[in-house]
Design a protein around this motif. Structure first.
Motif, PDB file in Angstrom:
ATOM      1  N   GLY A  81       1.281-106.956  54.935  1.00 32.92           N
ATOM      2  CA  GLY A  81       0.395-108.089  54.690  1.00 32.92           C
ATOM      3  C   GLY A  81       0.906-108.982  53.586  1.00 32.92           C
ATOM      4  N   TYR A  82      -0.026-109.457  52.768  1.00 32.42           N
ATOM      5  CA  TYR A  82       0.313-110.429  51.731  1.00 32.42           C
ATOM      6  C   TYR A  82      -0.382-110.053  50.429  1.00 32.42           C
ATOM      7  N   THR A  83       0.352-110.169  49.337  1.00 27.82           N
ATOM      8  CA  THR A  83      -0.230-110.015  48.011  1.00 27.82           C
ATOM      9  C   THR A  83      -0.350-111.398  47.389  1.00 27.82           C
ATOM     10  N   VAL A  84      -1.578-111.772  47.044  1.00 35.30           N
ATOM     11  CA  VAL A  84      -1.823-113.079  46.437  1.00 35.30           C
ATOM     12  C   VAL A  84      -2.076-112.868  44.946  1.00 35.30           C
ATOM     13  N   VAL A  85      -1.306-113.544  44.134  1.00 33.96           N
ATOM     14  CA  VAL A  85      -1.415-113.429  42.677  1.00 33.96           C
ATOM     15  C   VAL A  85      -1.987-114.730  42.132  1.00 33.96           C
ATOM     16  N   ILE A  86      -3.014-114.635  41.303  1.00 29.17           N
ATOM     17  CA  ILE A  86      -3.610-115.804  40.644  1.00 29.17           C
ATOM     18  C   ILE A  86      -3.536-115.575  39.143  1.00 29.17           C
ATOM     19  N   THR A  87      -2.965-116.519  38.398  1.00 32.63           N
ATOM     20  CA  THR A  87      -2.857-116.382  36.942  1.00 32.63           C
ATOM     21  C   THR A  87      -3.338-117.650  36.251  1.00 32.63           C
ATOM     22  N   LEU A  88      -3.857-117.465  35.049  1.00 35.01           N
ATOM     23  CA  LEU A  88      -4.387-118.565  34.239  1.00 35.01           C
ATOM     24  C   LEU A  88      -4.021-118.300  32.782  1.00 35.01           C
ATOM     25  N   PRO A  89      -3.185-119.143  32.155  1.00 33.79           N
ATOM     26  CA  PRO A  89      -2.853-118.945  30.748  1.00 33.79           C
ATOM     27  C   PRO A  89      -4.106-118.970  29.873  1.00 33.79           C
ATOM     28  N   ALA A  90      -4.262-117.944  29.032  1.00 42.02           N
ATOM     29  CA  ALA A  90      -5.467-117.841  28.201  1.00 42.02           C
ATOM     30  C   ALA A  90      -5.523-118.918  27.131  1.00 42.02           C
ATOM     31  N   GLU A  91      -4.373-119.428  26.701  1.00 40.02           N
ATOM     32  CA  GLU A  91      -4.349-120.423  25.635  1.00 40.02           C
ATOM     33  C   GLU A  91      -5.059-121.722  26.024  1.00 40.02           C
ATOM     34  N   SER A  92      -5.223-121.926  27.337  1.00 41.89           N
ATOM     35  CA  SER A  92      -5.879-123.160  27.782  1.00 41.89           C
ATOM     36  C   SER A  92      -7.400-123.047  27.797  1.00 41.89           C
ATOM     37  N   LEU A  93      -7.924-121.847  27.537  1.00 44.38           N
ATOM     38  CA  LEU A  93      -9.368-121.622  27.605  1.00 44.38           C
ATOM     39  C   LEU A  93     -10.009-121.650  26.220  1.00 44.38           C
ATOM     40  N   PRO A  94     -11.242-122.121  26.129  1.00 43.85           N
ATOM     41  CA  PRO A  94     -11.965-122.013  24.855  1.00 43.85           C
ATOM     42  C   PRO A  94     -12.165-120.546  24.491  1.00 43.85           C
ATOM     43  N   GLU A  95     -12.265-120.269  23.227  1.00 48.78           N
ATOM     44  CA  GLU A  95     -12.442-118.896  22.768  1.00 48.78           C
ATOM     45  C   GLU A  95     -13.742-118.313  23.321  1.00 48.78           C
ATOM     46  N   GLY A  96     -13.657-117.077  23.786  1.00 48.47           N
ATOM     47  CA  GLY A  96     -14.834-116.395  24.302  1.00 48.47           C
ATOM     48  C   GLY A  96     -15.049-116.545  25.799  1.00 48.47           C
ATOM     49  N   ARG A  97     -14.209-117.308  26.480  1.00 48.69           N
ATOM     50  CA  ARG A  97     -14.343-117.478  27.926  1.00 48.69           C
ATOM     51  C   ARG A  97     -13.631-116.338  28.656  1.00 48.69           C
ATOM     52  N   SER A  98     -14.314-115.747  29.651  1.00 40.82           N
ATOM     53  CA  SER A  98     -13.733-114.698  30.496  1.00 40.82           C
ATOM     54  C   SER A  98     -13.863-115.140  31.951  1.00 40.82           C
ATOM     55  N   PRO A  99     -12.844-115.754  32.527  1.00 36.96           N
ATOM     56  CA  PRO A  99     -12.967-116.326  33.868  1.00 36.96           C
ATOM     57  C   PRO A  99     -13.069-115.257  34.960  1.00 36.96           C
ATOM     58  N   LYS A 100     -13.854-115.568  35.966  1.00 34.47           N
ATOM     59  CA  LYS A 100     -13.935-114.766  37.193  1.00 34.47           C
ATOM     60  C   LYS A 100     -13.454-115.639  38.349  1.00 34.47           C
ATOM     61  N   LEU A 101     -12.976-114.996  39.396  1.00 36.48           N
ATOM     62  CA  LEU A 101     -12.568-115.731  40.583  1.00 36.48           C
ATOM     63  C   LEU A 101     -13.721-115.742  41.577  1.00 36.48           C
ATOM     64  N   HIS A 102     -14.116-116.929  41.994  1.00 37.62           N
ATOM     65  CA  HIS A 102     -15.197-117.143  42.960  1.00 37.62           C
ATOM     66  C   HIS A 102     -14.491-117.556  44.248  1.00 37.62           C
ATOM     67  N   TRP A 103     -14.423-116.673  45.260  1.00 38.17           N
ATOM     68  CA  TRP A 103     -13.458-116.891  46.327  1.00 38.17           C
ATOM     69  C   TRP A 103     -13.944-116.421  47.697  1.00 38.17           C
ATOM     70  N   GLY A 104     -13.165-116.812  48.709  1.00 39.16           N
ATOM     71  CA  GLY A 104     -13.388-116.350  50.077  1.00 39.16           C
ATOM     72  C   GLY A 104     -12.227-116.776  50.954  1.00 39.16           C
ATOM     73  N   LEU A 105     -12.006-116.061  52.040  1.00 39.19           N
ATOM     74  CA  LEU A 105     -11.000-116.437  53.035  1.00 39.19           C
ATOM     75  C   LEU A 105     -11.688-117.215  54.150  1.00 39.19           C
ATOM     76  N   TYR A 106     -10.978-118.165  54.751  1.00 44.41           N
ATOM     77  CA  TYR A 106     -11.569-118.943  55.832  1.00 44.41           C
ATOM     78  C   TYR A 106     -10.473-119.598  56.672  1.00 44.41           C
TER      79      TYR A 106
END
Length: 273
Positions: A81-106
């Motif tokens: 199959g396929y491995t999908v990697v999603i990354t986000l540099p933490a330095e671009s986020l305000p302090e205290g933010r913990s991002p979640k991925l809101h997602w779906g396949l379609y």
């Protein structure tokens, strides 16, 4: 060469449920039509942002969010199959933010697809939108947030739609145009030229009708606001429709997509506007 039909005067976009809540406030905001694709296929990314185990066959993409943050993704194919990697540099986020991925396949349906094999353990379904929410993990050494999704091969071709969600403020972050990002899996954005279906590569097989091919499809339409590629077996035994994303699969007035593994002597195609 394909001659696309002129689209009807009124086209209604049926977007996945993820957008119905997140972007309701933007429905009446003025939107300028993008003249170039807002995705960079195989774009160069900083060495520390994506994993070093990715092979040359991986497709890499980068997206700019409405807050001008960069999100990097890669799709690594394998036999299973396929491995999908999603990354986000933490330095671009305000302090205290913990991002979640809101997602779906379609593909085209407004209902999200969540195969069990693709759902990380620390995930839950959001009843309001039908989308899945998954924790992104913080890598202190690289100072970035990341997540991996495993998509089984039988699901391809399919699109991964996602936005970032911040539980601390219950806010979403997507594209500047107010929609989700779309990552092609088992296909690629393709190229805007030449127009029509173009044979890109062929494989090997004992019988001509079994030869697997890679085809690029490109269609010019100045007025279309959405487009789908419909593939049908020549004998009528199967049908597949794939929605083209207006940012991933459009450059100016040309919509485009590239699919591999097709058997051109057994498949017919149409374009739906």
């Amino acid at each position: 060469m394909m001659q696309p039909a002129r689209p009807p005067d009124a086209l209604h976009r049926h977007q996945p449920a993820l957008q119905q809540k997140y972007f309701r406030a933007l429905q009446h905001a003025p939107r300028s039509r993008p003249r170039t694709a807002q995705i960079y296929a195989a774009a160069a990314a900083p060495a520390a942002v994506l994993p070093t185990w990715l092979t040359p066959s991986a497709k890499k993409y980068r997206f700019m969010t409405s807050n001008k943050r960069m999100v990097y993704t890669a799709v690594q194919p394998s036999d299973s199959g396929y491995t999908v990697v999603i990354t986000l540099p933490a330095e671009s986020l305000p302090e205290g933010r913990s991002p979640k991925l809101h997602w779906g396949l379609y593909r085209t349906s407004p209902t999200w697809i969540h195969p069990p094999e693709a759902i990380p353990n620390d995930s839950w379904r959001d009843d309001a939108t039908g989308a899945m929410r998954s924790h992104m993990h913080y890598d202190q050494q690289k100072d970035l947030w990341h997540l991996e999704l495993k998509v089984p091969r039988h699901m391809a071709p399919v699109l991964l739609g996602f936005v970032l969600w911040y539980p601390e403020s219950n806010q979403f972050e997507g594209s500047p145009a107010g929609r989700h990002f779309a990552v092609p899996i088992g296909m690629s954005p393709g190229t805007p030229s030449p127009l029509g279906p173009t044979l890109v590569a062929t494989g090997n097989a004992a019988q001509p009708q079994e030869v697997p091919c890679t085809l690029n499809f490109a269609v010019f339409s100045r007025h279309a606001t959405e487009m789908s590629l419909c593939l049908m077996r020549a004998d009528g035994s199967g049908y597949l429709e794939v929605m083209l994303d207006p940012y991933t699969n459009r450059t100016g007035d040309v919509w485009h997509i590239q699919l591999s593994g097709l058997k051109v002597l057994q498949v017919a195609h149409v374009v739906k506007l």
